[in-house]
Design a protein around this motif. Sequence first.
Motif, mmCIF file in Angstrom:
data_model
loop_
_atom_site.group_PDB
_atom_site.id
_atom_site.type_symbol
_atom_site.label_atom_id
_atom_site.label_comp_id
_atom_site.label_asym_id
_atom_site.label_seq_id
_atom_site.Cartn_x
_atom_site.Cartn_y
_atom_site.Cartn_z
ATOM 1 N N LEU A 6 28.145 -10.262 53.141
ATOM 2 C CA LEU A 6 28.556 -10.979 54.349
ATOM 3 C C LEU A 6 28.154 -12.452 54.292
ATOM 4 O O LEU A 6 28.901 -13.336 54.726
ATOM 5 N N LEU A 7 26.965 -12.731 53.757
ATOM 6 C CA LEU A 7 26.524 -14.121 53.649
ATOM 7 C C LEU A 7 27.318 -14.874 52.584
ATOM 8 O O LEU A 7 27.610 -16.065 52.748
ATOM 9 N N PHE A 8 27.667 -14.201 51.488
ATOM 10 C CA PHE A 8 28.537 -14.838 50.498
ATOM 11 C C PHE A 8 29.890 -15.180 51.120
ATOM 12 O O PHE A 8 30.504 -16.210 50.791
ATOM 13 N N ASN A 9 30.355 -14.326 52.009
ATOM 14 C CA ASN A 9 31.613 -14.596 52.700
ATOM 15 C C ASN A 9 31.492 -15.850 53.567
ATOM 16 O O ASN A 9 32.415 -16.669 53.626
ATOM 17 N N GLN A 10 30.346 -16.024 54.227
ATOM 18 C CA GLN A 10 30.136 -17.237 55.017
ATOM 19 C C GLN A 10 30.035 -18.463 54.109
ATOM 20 O O GLN A 10 30.492 -19.553 54.460
ATOM 21 N N PHE A 11 29.441 -18.273 52.921
ATOM 22 C CA PHE A 11 29.407 -19.379 51.965
ATOM 23 C C PHE A 11 30.821 -19.786 51.557
ATOM 24 O O PHE A 11 31.129 -20.984 51.417
ATOM 25 N N ARG A 39 31.002 -23.481 52.314
ATOM 26 C CA ARG A 39 30.663 -24.180 51.055
ATOM 27 C C ARG A 39 29.286 -24.848 51.159
ATOM 28 O O ARG A 39 29.114 -26.009 50.791
ATOM 29 N N SER A 40 28.311 -24.117 51.664
ATOM 30 C CA SER A 40 26.974 -24.665 51.879
ATOM 31 C C SER A 40 26.017 -24.139 50.821
ATOM 32 O O SER A 40 25.943 -22.925 50.569
ATOM 33 N N CYS A 41 25.259 -25.061 50.214
ATOM 34 C CA CYS A 41 24.251 -24.649 49.226
ATOM 35 C C CYS A 41 23.172 -23.791 49.870
ATOM 36 O O CYS A 41 22.624 -22.880 49.246
ATOM 37 N N ALA A 42 22.850 -24.083 51.123
ATOM 38 C CA ALA A 42 21.824 -23.310 51.813
ATOM 39 C C ALA A 42 22.268 -21.857 51.970
ATOM 40 O O ALA A 42 21.478 -20.925 51.734
ATOM 41 N N ILE A 43 23.519 -21.649 52.364
ATOM 42 C CA ILE A 43 24.023 -20.279 52.516
ATOM 43 C C ILE A 43 24.086 -19.588 51.168
ATOM 44 O O ILE A 43 23.794 -18.390 51.042
ATOM 45 N N LEU A 44 24.435 -20.313 50.127
ATOM 46 C CA LEU A 44 24.453 -19.735 48.785
ATOM 47 C C LEU A 44 23.052 -19.281 48.380
ATOM 48 O O LEU A 44 22.880 -18.218 47.773
ATOM 49 N N ALA A 45 22.038 -20.072 48.753
ATOM 50 C CA ALA A 45 20.657 -19.729 48.408
ATOM 51 C C ALA A 45 20.204 -18.450 49.100
ATOM 52 O O ALA A 45 19.650 -17.542 48.463
ATOM 53 N N ILE A 46 20.446 -18.346 50.408
ATOM 54 C CA ILE A 46 19.981 -17.148 51.128
ATOM 55 C C ILE A 46 20.813 -15.931 50.748
ATOM 56 O O ILE A 46 20.305 -14.799 50.717
ATOM 57 N N SER A 47 22.093 -16.122 50.414
ATOM 58 C CA SER A 47 22.916 -15.011 49.931
ATOM 59 C C SER A 47 22.348 -14.473 48.625
ATOM 60 O O SER A 47 22.220 -13.250 48.432
ATOM 61 N N THR A 48 21.998 -15.387 47.739
ATOM 62 C CA THR A 48 21.411 -14.989 46.463
ATOM 63 C C THR A 48 20.070 -14.315 46.671
ATOM 64 O O THR A 48 19.700 -13.383 45.938
ATOM 65 N N GLY A 49 19.308 -14.768 47.681
ATOM 66 C CA GLY A 49 18.029 -14.144 47.985
ATOM 67 C C GLY A 49 18.182 -12.680 48.367
ATOM 68 O O GLY A 49 17.423 -11.820 47.890
ATOM 69 N N TYR A 50 19.158 -12.389 49.217
ATOM 70 C CA TYR A 50 19.385 -10.989 49.586
ATOM 71 C C TYR A 50 19.896 -10.183 48.395
ATOM 72 O O TYR A 50 19.540 -9.009 48.223
ATOM 73 N N LEU A 51 20.726 -10.787 47.557
ATOM 74 C CA LEU A 51 21.178 -10.103 46.349
ATOM 75 C C LEU A 51 20.009 -9.808 45.424
ATOM 76 O O LEU A 51 19.905 -8.702 44.852
ATOM 77 N N PHE A 52 19.089 -10.764 45.281
ATOM 78 C CA PHE A 52 17.922 -10.593 44.417
ATOM 79 C C PHE A 52 17.057 -9.429 44.911
ATOM 80 O O PHE A 52 16.639 -8.570 44.120
ATOM 81 N N THR A 53 16.766 -9.390 46.215
ATOM 82 C CA THR A 53 15.925 -8.308 46.735
ATOM 83 C C THR A 53 16.603 -6.951 46.577
ATOM 84 O O THR A 53 15.934 -5.939 46.334
ATOM 85 N N ALA A 54 17.932 -6.926 46.725
ATOM 86 C CA ALA A 54 18.653 -5.659 46.552
ATOM 87 C C ALA A 54 18.578 -5.186 45.105
ATOM 88 O O ALA A 54 18.275 -4.012 44.832
ATOM 89 N N LEU A 55 18.810 -6.085 44.155
ATOM 90 C CA LEU A 55 18.811 -5.700 42.746
ATOM 91 C C LEU A 55 17.404 -5.338 42.255
ATOM 92 O O LEU A 55 17.247 -4.456 41.391
ATOM 93 N N MET A 56 16.369 -5.986 42.788
ATOM 94 C CA MET A 56 15.005 -5.685 42.367
ATOM 95 C C MET A 56 14.582 -4.280 42.791
ATOM 96 O O MET A 56 13.654 -3.692 42.201
ATOM 97 N N LEU A 57 15.227 -3.735 43.780
ATOM 98 C CA LEU A 57 14.880 -2.374 44.209
ATOM 99 C C LEU A 57 15.282 -1.326 43.173
ATOM 100 O O LEU A 57 14.677 -0.256 43.090
ATOM 101 N N VAL A 58 16.301 -1.629 42.383
ATOM 102 C CA VAL A 58 16.787 -0.647 41.403
ATOM 103 C C VAL A 58 15.736 -0.359 40.334
ATOM 104 O O VAL A 58 15.348 0.814 40.140
ATOM 105 N N PRO A 59 15.221 -1.376 39.621
ATOM 106 C CA PRO A 59 14.168 -1.065 38.632
ATOM 107 C C PRO A 59 12.886 -0.541 39.295
ATOM 108 O O PRO A 59 12.175 0.269 38.697
ATOM 109 N N TRP A 60 12.587 -1.017 40.492
ATOM 110 C CA TRP A 60 11.372 -0.531 41.166
ATOM 111 C C TRP A 60 11.449 0.978 41.383
ATOM 112 O O TRP A 60 10.467 1.708 41.156
#
Length: 532
Positions: free
Chosen positions: A75-80, A84-105
């Motif tokens: 949803l945040l990537f959709n808002q990006f 076209r905001s770098c800030a939205i891209l950053a927080i979108s990537t942050g949520y993606l990072f936390t989601a992907l880190m759960l898999v190896p954990w």
Amino acid sequence: MMKPDIMPEDQPFTLSTLPPGRAQKRLALAVMLVFLGALFILAGGLSNIQLRRIDSFVPAYGMAMFVNDMITAVLLFNQFAILRSCAILAISTGYLFTALMLVPWMLVFPGAFAPAGLLGTGLQSTDWLNALRYAGFPTFVIAYTLLKGVNSPKRLWEGSVGATILSSVAMTSAVVCSVTVLAIVGDAYLPRIMLDPVHFSTFALYLAGCLILWNAIALTLLWIRQRSVLDLWLMAVVCAYAIEIYLVSYPGLARFSAGWYAGRVFGFVSSILVLIVLLHEITTLYAQLHRAVLAQRREREARLMTGDAVSASIAHEIKQPLTTIKASANAGLNWLDRGEPELDRARDALRRVVTAGDRADALVENIRTHFRMGVRPRTSLDINDVIRGALTVVGDKLRTNRIAVRADLNERLPRIRGEQIQLQQVLVNLIGNAIDSMATEDGERLLSIRSEVHQSRYVMVSVQDTGKGLEPGTDDRIFNPMFTTKEDGMGMGLAICRSIIGAHEGEISVTPDKGPGAIFHFTVPFDPGSAS
């Protein structure tokens, strides 16, 4: 016509640009107070209670968190893609990072899918991966906060937005894979967070303290640069993250304690907060968009209806003067074509042509004014003079159809204030309908017109005929636009009459006569300057 419910073009409509309202702030404050209240209750000793180990809890918790964070990231990537905001891209990537880190954990957690984890013993790597997740999210939040309001170079967005998002996903996935490999391979060399599969080491306390401090820095920056609804709820998320770290690491210094389970619950709540708000705002925006589309559709239909109404009104109202012009012109020609031309009668016929032409011009102007919602100047009038003028206009038609007229006019009526042409138009319409109703009926043809005082402050005019009367069930619809009971009718005459009388602050109605025919009534208020 109601103004369409359309948002202004410059009104912010996304979560990252919409300023929080008072209700949003109160709700966020209430959520944080609940978090702190739960923390105090758990910190009072309940969190030290060691509970039964439930191995299935970890994959269930991890999958729920993964789904929440992935949906939020999408949803945040959709808002990006919109902003076209770098800030939205950053927080979108942050949520993606936390989601992907759960898999190896989940894969390395001992007992989740295998006694020693699917990817090795996982004694230290499990919690190091979790620590990186706890450190990664506030890092992206800080980046989001610092990048807000920064205009990116235009060349950054010259490529496809989809390519930018895919690049972010690819780089994030590569980072997660790299740190996972390093954590698994270097499990034996990593500082000891776990003494055994259940108990934490003292080093875990210092690491947790650093992570809480890092989240506190992110929370402070958000507080200082808070501007939008997204900022407000990210503050609640970061607060929940800090509480989760404390409950997971400090009380009891062991996994599967009450505090450890409670910390995971806080983690789930933190992952779903922004998602709920995003879904709520998207639903609200969709509802506003839906209302705006419906309003535009109604406005378009109303404009089309108005265009039809204007053309139908002109055709309806101009027909009678044109008929008079045609009849008078033919009469004039007949008087001139005689062996000895009757010039005086020809002149009278031509004068009627001129009078009918002037009336047609006035009718067209009145219709244009009516649909422009304009106000024509009104004067003090004697309603009886208006009635006599209308009878003169339709005199030829009355004689042609052999209709007798009985006028019961109260000569002592107070004067009214109105527009003479419009009120005469109402009477001509009503009389014309009465004539049409009686023209096809055998028997007595009598048109009765009466003027009288009504309710002490109105003049009421009644037009009664001996025609075929109203068809059953038409009383409520007869004044609606485009509704007609005539084969060649346009359905605008009575609608225009109601509009004119309404503009004069009066009312128009119809009642079936006890005998044949119908009675139409309309009222007009007294002229305040002349009423006695």
